[in-house]
Motif scaffolding. Structure first.
Motif, PDB file in Angstrom:
ATOM      1  N   ALA A 107     -55.123 -25.687  28.145  1.00 30.72           N
ATOM      2  CA  ALA A 107     -54.433 -24.620  27.405  1.00 30.72           C
ATOM      3  C   ALA A 107     -55.418 -23.662  26.748  1.00 30.72           C
ATOM      4  N   TYR A 108     -54.898 -22.507  26.412  1.00 29.30           N
ATOM      5  CA  TYR A 108     -55.631 -21.487  25.663  1.00 29.30           C
ATOM      6  C   TYR A 108     -56.235 -22.109  24.410  1.00 29.30           C
ATOM      7  N   ASN A 111     -54.716 -21.891  20.821  1.00 36.60           N
ATOM      8  CA  ASN A 111     -53.476 -22.654  20.647  1.00 36.60           C
ATOM      9  C   ASN A 111     -53.814 -24.090  20.267  1.00 36.60           C
ATOM     10  N   TRP A 149     -45.779 -26.895  25.757  1.00 31.03           N
ATOM     11  CA  TRP A 149     -46.394 -25.663  26.227  1.00 31.03           C
ATOM     12  C   TRP A 149     -46.799 -25.805  27.695  1.00 31.03           C
ATOM     13  N   GLU A 151     -48.823 -23.515  30.947  1.00 29.67           N
ATOM     14  CA  GLU A 151     -49.729 -22.392  31.157  1.00 29.67           C
ATOM     15  C   GLU A 151     -50.040 -22.284  32.643  1.00 29.67           C
ATOM     16  N   GLY A 154     -54.191 -22.133  34.266  1.00 34.55           N
ATOM     17  CA  GLY A 154     -54.804 -22.675  33.068  1.00 34.55           C
ATOM     18  C   GLY A 154     -55.924 -21.796  32.545  1.00 34.55           C
ATOM     19  N   SER A 155     -56.130 -21.838  31.250  1.00 29.28           N
ATOM     20  CA  SER A 155     -57.147 -21.009  30.621  1.00 29.28           C
ATOM     21  C   SER A 155     -58.539 -21.407  31.096  1.00 29.28           C
ATOM     22  N   LEU A 179     -43.944 -21.037  27.865  1.00 32.53           N
ATOM     23  CA  LEU A 179     -44.993 -20.705  28.821  1.00 32.53           C
ATOM     24  C   LEU A 179     -45.865 -19.585  28.285  1.00 32.53           C
ATOM     25  N   ASP A 180     -47.179 -19.788  28.317  1.00 31.45           N
ATOM     26  CA  ASP A 180     -48.101 -18.686  28.094  1.00 31.45           C
ATOM     27  C   ASP A 180     -48.177 -17.923  29.415  1.00 31.45           C
ATOM     28  N   ASN A 181     -47.499 -16.784  29.455  1.00 29.04           N
ATOM     29  CA  ASN A 181     -47.318 -16.035  30.699  1.00 29.04           C
ATOM     30  C   ASN A 181     -48.252 -14.828  30.784  1.00 29.04           C
TER      31      ASN A 181
END
Length: 407
Positions: A107-108, A111, A149, A151, A154-155, A179-181
């Motif tokens: 994840a980011y 976050n 969450w 993603e 992925g980050s 969702l981190d879109n």
């Protein structure tokens, strides 16, 4: 005779209403004027039927929110001062002491920091799951889990998960999914329709987007959005958003509105150049692995292809944004990798992406991930964000900097 200051403040002139131009007007307000007390008492800000205060919306912010709903396929939208502020709004509106939130291990980073610090201090538990293993998510959801969450990609490491499988698990367990879109930008796939044309109604509950990136496109605006389809969920988020006092400026909103019509053209240009450079990078011996969802051997490529690739026979390639990462052979020291990044002339060193200028950042992956992923080779990870320069010029820049790495 009325004082000149009073005359200027209370001047009665109102321009005619039938003005039309390509860009909407910019309204800036903290105070909103009511015609009478009855209007003040009866106006409703929650459903956009009226204006009450600058934080609750202006014509300019309402227009951007509606256009973002059209972009992402949602029904309601909230604006926040940054992508991270949008993420924080979701957490603070939906979670309370004793709850649990699950994050993908890729994840980011901010976050994760938010969860490890503020949420932890407020008695909210965070656990990580393997984004590439739906069974791991299923095993980690408990009766305390209130938010998951997602993603894609992925980050930093850009693995593409099986989003439909992850979402089915969330839905079956009655857990809200967010969702981190930002990577998909509402263009690579529809977060609210993960099985287009299949007849299966499957979509995430919340789509969070850093408008800082592709919607802005200039590298000069910080803003985030929260898009939903469920009116009840939107109201919970809107009330939290109101209590936190979050707002965006009229000028920043204007900038995103001005850039939004060209987002699809810019996204395709970023995508095409990044794809070309990623393919070129696979032939360089200095790189032991190239991470880009459209590459056949990149982690999660099959999931990307299933969700993002166009229908058979289409002339277009599936959307894949403008990012790619490389893992530089571990025989090169960190100092050599840093010298390689410093030697780049067109790729500037800086965070964020989605703007006209290409960027590069070396990452210490061992500090970002609790365990080194089995699908990643050992070495030093460097992420490239491709701007709008020509692919040939960027490739030449990479080639000359690699000479410094070898030296």
């Amino acid at each position: 005779m009325t004082n000149v200051s009073t005359s200027l403040i209370h001047h009665p002139y109102t321009p005619p209403a039938d003005f039309a131009a390509p860009q909407p007007g910019v309204f800036k307000a903290s105070t909103v004027i009511f015609p009478n007390v009855a209007a003040m008492r009866h106006r409703e800000w929650k459903d956009k039927s009226g204006y009450t205060y600058g934080l609750h919306g202006t014509p300019t912010t309402f227009i951007l929110e509606e256009r973002l709903c059209a972009l992402e396929g949602g029904g309601q939208c909230l604006l926040a001062p940054s992508g991270l502020a949008a993420i924080a709004t979701v957490a603070l509106s939906l979670l309370k002491t004793g709850d649990e939130v699950l994050l993908p291990d890729n994840a980011y980073g901010p976050n994760k920091s938010l969860c490890d610090a503020e949420l932890h201090n407020w008695g909210i538990t965070t656990r990580l799951y393997d984004a590439m293993d739906p069974d791991d998510l299923a095993a980690k959801i408990t009766d305390r889990t209130r938010l998951v969450w997602l993603e894609a990609a992925g980050s930093v490491t850009l693995e593409f998960p099986d989003l439909p499988a992850l979402q089915r698990i969330c839905r079956a367990r009655g857990v809200t999914s967010a969702l981190d879109n930002t990577w998909g930008a509402g263009l690579a796939f529809n977060a609210f329709d993960l099985r287009p044309g299949s007849g299966e109604i499957l979509g995430v509950d919340i789509s969070v987007h850093a408008l800082t990136k592709y919607p802005s496109g200039g590298g000069d605006v910080l803003m985030g959005s929260i898009v939903t389809r469920d009116p009840g969920l939107h109201l919970r988020l809107k009330l939290g958003h109101m209590r936190l006092g979050l707002g965006v400026s009229g000028n920043d909103t204007e900038t995103v509105l001005r850039s939004l019509p060209s987002i699809a053209l810019r996204y395709r240009a970023h995508d095409a150049t990044a794809r070309a450079l990623a393919k070129w990078a696979t032939g360089r011996a200095e790189f032991v692995q190239v991470l880009h969802p459209a590459l056949a051997d990149s982690p999660g490529h099959a999931h990307w292809k299933a969700l993002c690739a166009p229908p058979e026979g289409s002339a277009q390639e599936g959307g894949a944004a403008g990012l790619f990462s490389v893992i530089i052979d571990e025989r090169y020291t960190q100092a050599q990798v840093d010298a390689f990044c410093d030697a780049l002339a067109l790729f500037k060193i800086g965070y964020s992406w989605g703007g006209p200028m290409s960027l590069v950042v070396p990452y210490e992956l061992a500090q970002m991930r609790p365990r080194w992923p089995a699908h990643l080779k050992r070495g030093t990870l460097v992420r490239f964000s491709v701007g709008l320069e020509s692919a040939a010029d960027l490739q030449a820049d990479l080639a000359q900097a690699l000479m410094r790495l070898a030296g």
